[in-house]
Write a protein that holds these residues in place. Structure first.
Motif, PDB file in Angstrom:
ATOM      1  N   TYR A 214       6.721  -3.471  -6.761  1.00 55.03           N
ATOM      2  CA  TYR A 214       6.678  -4.929  -6.655  1.00 55.03           C
ATOM      3  C   TYR A 214       6.234  -5.602  -7.953  1.00 55.03           C
ATOM      4  CZ  TYR A 214       7.419  -4.393  -1.695  1.00 55.03           C
ATOM      5  OH  TYR A 214       7.966  -4.075  -0.489  1.00 55.03           O
TER       6      TYR A 214
ATOM      7  N   ARG B 213       0.827  -1.218   0.000  1.00 53.18           N
ATOM      8  CA  ARG B 213       0.000   0.000   0.000  1.00 53.18           C
ATOM      9  C   ARG B 213       0.860   1.267   0.000  1.00 53.18           C
ATOM     10  NH1 ARG B 213      -2.667  -2.822   4.015  1.00 53.18           N
ATOM     11  NH2 ARG B 213      -4.605  -3.827   3.436  1.00 53.18           N
TER      12      ARG B 213
ATOM     13  N   TYR C  94       4.453   1.406 -12.553  1.00 51.97           N
ATOM     14  CA  TYR C  94       4.894   2.234 -11.427  1.00 51.97           C
ATOM     15  C   TYR C  94       5.001   1.447 -10.121  1.00 51.97           C
ATOM     16  CZ  TYR C  94       3.791   6.074 -14.592  1.00 51.97           C
ATOM     17  OH  TYR C  94       3.762   6.927 -15.675  1.00 51.97           O
ATOM     18  N   CYS C  95       4.521   0.212 -10.103  1.00 50.08           N
ATOM     19  CA  CYS C  95       4.506  -0.555  -8.849  1.00 50.08           C
ATOM     20  C   CYS C  95       5.893  -1.126  -8.552  1.00 50.08           C
ATOM     21  CB  CYS C  95       3.493  -1.694  -8.949  1.00 50.08           C
ATOM     22  SG  CYS C  95       3.535  -2.767  -7.504  1.00 50.08           S
TER      23      CYS C  95
ATOM     24  N   CYS D 253       0.848   3.520  -7.266  1.00 50.22           N
ATOM     25  CA  CYS D 253      -0.052   3.291  -8.405  1.00 50.22           C
ATOM     26  C   CYS D 253      -1.319   4.148  -8.322  1.00 50.22           C
ATOM     27  CB  CYS D 253      -0.447   1.817  -8.471  1.00 50.22           C
ATOM     28  SG  CYS D 253      -1.369   1.281  -7.008  1.00 50.22           S
TER      29      CYS D 253
ATOM     30  N   ILE E 159       3.306  -5.596  -9.229  1.00 47.13           N
ATOM     31  CA  ILE E 159       1.977  -6.201  -9.145  1.00 47.13           C
ATOM     32  C   ILE E 159       1.189  -5.855 -10.405  1.00 47.13           C
ATOM     33  CG2 ILE E 159      -0.222  -6.179  -7.884  1.00 47.13           C
ATOM     34  CD1 ILE E 159       1.432  -5.718  -5.334  1.00 47.13           C
TER      35      ILE E 159
HETATM   36  S1  SF4 Z   1      -0.012  -2.234  -6.080  1.00 46.54           S
HETATM   37 FE1  SF4 Z   1       2.188  -1.763  -5.978  1.00 46.54          FE
HETATM   38  S2  SF4 Z   1       2.283   0.483  -6.307  1.00 46.54           S
HETATM   39 FE2  SF4 Z   1       0.167   0.000  -5.769  1.00 46.54          FE
HETATM   40  S3  SF4 Z   1       0.092   0.283  -3.564  1.00 46.54           S
HETATM   41 FE3  SF4 Z   1       0.514  -1.903  -3.909  1.00 46.54          FE
HETATM   42  S4  SF4 Z   1       2.748  -2.067  -3.827  1.00 46.54           S
HETATM   43 FE4  SF4 Z   1       2.289   0.121  -4.070  1.00 46.54          FE
END
Ligand code: SF4
Ligand code: SF4
Length: 540
Positions: free
Chosen positions: A175, A96, A172-173, A100, A177
């Protein structure tokens, strides 16, 4: 455009980013006209053997779900968590961070927090936690978990059909995801209880019945291609061949059906046909593999696999060496990201070598399917085409990177290379709106229908604003792209936000510039629009 009334652009642009007063878990969905898509028609579900065919619409109170709908969904979720490691990972690892949050065009254009990718994923994650994690089972809401209820199911439907699976947020994530994968899972689960949209299910059913999304019969395809050949002759004086279902051709050519059946795609199709004639390519269209697009991607993994298989079965039947694919978007995501593990590798086909230049397309070694932009860029690089870019001087062009060719296969330079050789006035949109960071048209993944028009205009607004920027700065009047969905949805998007800008495929632009052997002097482009007069110095 749709008969549904939507706000005027000057009202639409005043976006309310203030979140609702109530916590997100307690804010119900409002199915207001213009923001959702009609349900899948029962006849299409029956045709495809899909569960729970019935008459219903999303705005109705009673969705006529099967009695054990909850068990079906939870069992489906368990199966998928076991089967797809990526799904379990994406349910577990989001921290979180919010990187993104403001990257989704639907959030930017609409201001609804549930269109932030992080929150869209939470719609599913909260249920995952409740039923599949210890903390969720014990602490419920404190651990971000919630019960699966009919209201939650409605929320899934509303927001998973407000995601175009474009994957901009994933860029932009930190990880990696992949929100599109989460949306695919959400839609797949909804499909288990018969909750899907007709703009997806009807093309899939049509594809099974006739080979293409539009349900065109073989005779219709033949007529249309011949009609396009006549148009080419009228514009250029050159009669091109229309090879269909030709056994033993070198190459099977596959396009999205929008290319031969709907303007402005038809001009792109004329462009392909002119190019192949000019280089003497031994190719064939197919009336069975008459659709490169794969709306299975917007339905379920099983559907993707079944529709993808058709292309390769036809390549085998016709005995071609390899497959060349036209300007489609999601077709290329399926080919580059799923094909190999779903139906491949396509060992029965030959290495994809251009018969004109001898170039081996290394990246397509396994799928044996080459993108037309790579093929054409290679022809230009090897000096095989005579081009007169001044024929496109009436056009001031920008290029929209279609989400899938850009993000799912990294096809960034080849279309630009073709455009720059085919035209003289080319202007890029701002950096953070192109290439991997490109902004979606707002109508992909089956959302390009009329009833969903407000969401399309909202979702497409960020892209439209970037076009507006180059229109004001460079007087741009044409946007080129390499996707049939884009060619259709960008047209209404431009009419709404940036009137005066029209849409074209890259191979339409190329064909305008292509000097063909035996052609008569051209006074118009492929659309019949007059060319700009040249000065004496500019004569070819
Ligand atoms: S999906 Fe990726 S960019 Fe979006 S809040 Fe979760 S970790 Fe962060
Ligand atoms: S529409 Fe695109 S940017 Fe928005 S959540 Fe879906 S994949 Fe991410």
């Amino acid at each position: 455009m749709s008969s549904i009334k939507i706000p005027k652009p000057e009202e639409m642009i005043r976006i309310n980013y203030k979140p609702p007063e109530t916590p997100w878990m307690d804010t119900p969905v409002d199915f207001r006209p213009g923001t959702w898509s009609y349900s899948g028609a029962a006849k299409n579900l029956v045709y495809l053997g899909m569960p729970n065919p019935r008459a219903w619409q999303p705005y109705e109170e009673d969705w006529k779900l099967p009695e054990n709908w909850k068990e079906i969904i939870l069992e489906g979720m368990r199966e998928r968590l076991d089967k797809y490691r990526s799904f379990r990972l994406f349910m577990d690892i989001c921290v979180r961070c919010g990187a993104c949050a403001d990257k989704c065009h639907f959030y930017i254009g609409g201001g609804d927090p549930k269109n932030m990718p992080v929150l869209r994923a939470e719609l599913l994650r909260s249920v995952y936690r409740r039923y599949f994690t210890e903390s969720g089972k014990r602490f419920g809401r404190l651990a971000g978990a919630r019960e699966l209820t009919v209201d939650v199911l409605k929320e899934w439907f509303y927001y998973f059909y407000q995601c175009t699976e474009c994957r901009r947020c994933s860029v932009y994530c930190p990880y990696g995801i992949d929100q599109a994968e989460i949306t695919i899972m959400g839609r797949e689960l909804l499909n288990l209880v018969g909750c899907n949209i007709n703009w997806v299910i009807e093309p899939v059913a049509n594809c099974f019945r006739t080979g293409n999304h539009l349900g065109i019969q073989p005779g219709g395809i033949k007529d249309m291609l011949e009609f396009l050949a006549e148009d080419i002759e009228e514009r250029t004086g050159v009669r091109v061949d229309v090879p269909i279902n030709k056994k033993g051709a070198d190459v099977l050519f596959v396009v999205p059906s929008g290319d031969y059946f709907a303007d402005p795609g038809t001009y792109t199709c004329m462009g392909y046909m002119m190019l192949f004639h000019e280089i003497g390519l031994n190719y064939t269209f197919s009336t069975y593999a008459s659709e490169g697009g794969n709306f299975g991607l917007f339905t379920s993994h099983e559907m993707v696999k079944r529709l993808n298989h058709k292309l390769y079965a036809e390549a085998k039947r016709l005995g071609v060496k390899w497959i060349l694919g036209g300007e489609c978007g999601h077709m290329w995501r399926v080919i580059h990201e799923y094909m190999d593990t779903m139906n491949g590798p396509a060992d029965f086909l030959a290495e994809p070598v251009s018969p004109i230049t001898g170039t081996l397309f290394e990246n397509a070694r396994s799928t044996k399917m080459v993108h037309i932009a790579e093929f054409t860029a290679d022809l230009i690089k090897n000096g095989k085409l005579k081009l007169d870019p001044a024929r496109n001087d009436h056009l001031r062009i920008t290029f929209h990177d279609s989400c899938n060719p850009a993000r799912a296969m990294g096809l960034l330079e080849e279309p630009r290379y073709v455009i720059k050789h085919a035209a003289r006035y080319f202007y890029e949109m701002p950096e953070d709106t192109i290439r991997e960071k490109t902004l979606c048209c707002g109508g992909g993944a089956g959302l390009g229908n009329d009833e969903n028009i407000e969401m399309r205009m909202r979702g497409g607004m960020p892209r439209a604003m970037a076009v507006k920027h180059v229109r004001e700065k460079h007087d741009v009047n044409r946007i080129a792209c390499m996707c049939a969905i884009d060619r259709s949805t960008l047209s209404s998007l431009m009419d709404y936000w940036v009137p005066g800008v029209t849409v074209m495929g890259v191979h339409e632009l190329l064909a305008n510039a292509l000097v063909m052997k035996g052609e008569r002097e051209r006074s118009t482009d492929l659309r019949g629009e007059p060319l700009k007069e040249r000065t004496n110095d500019e004569a070819l």
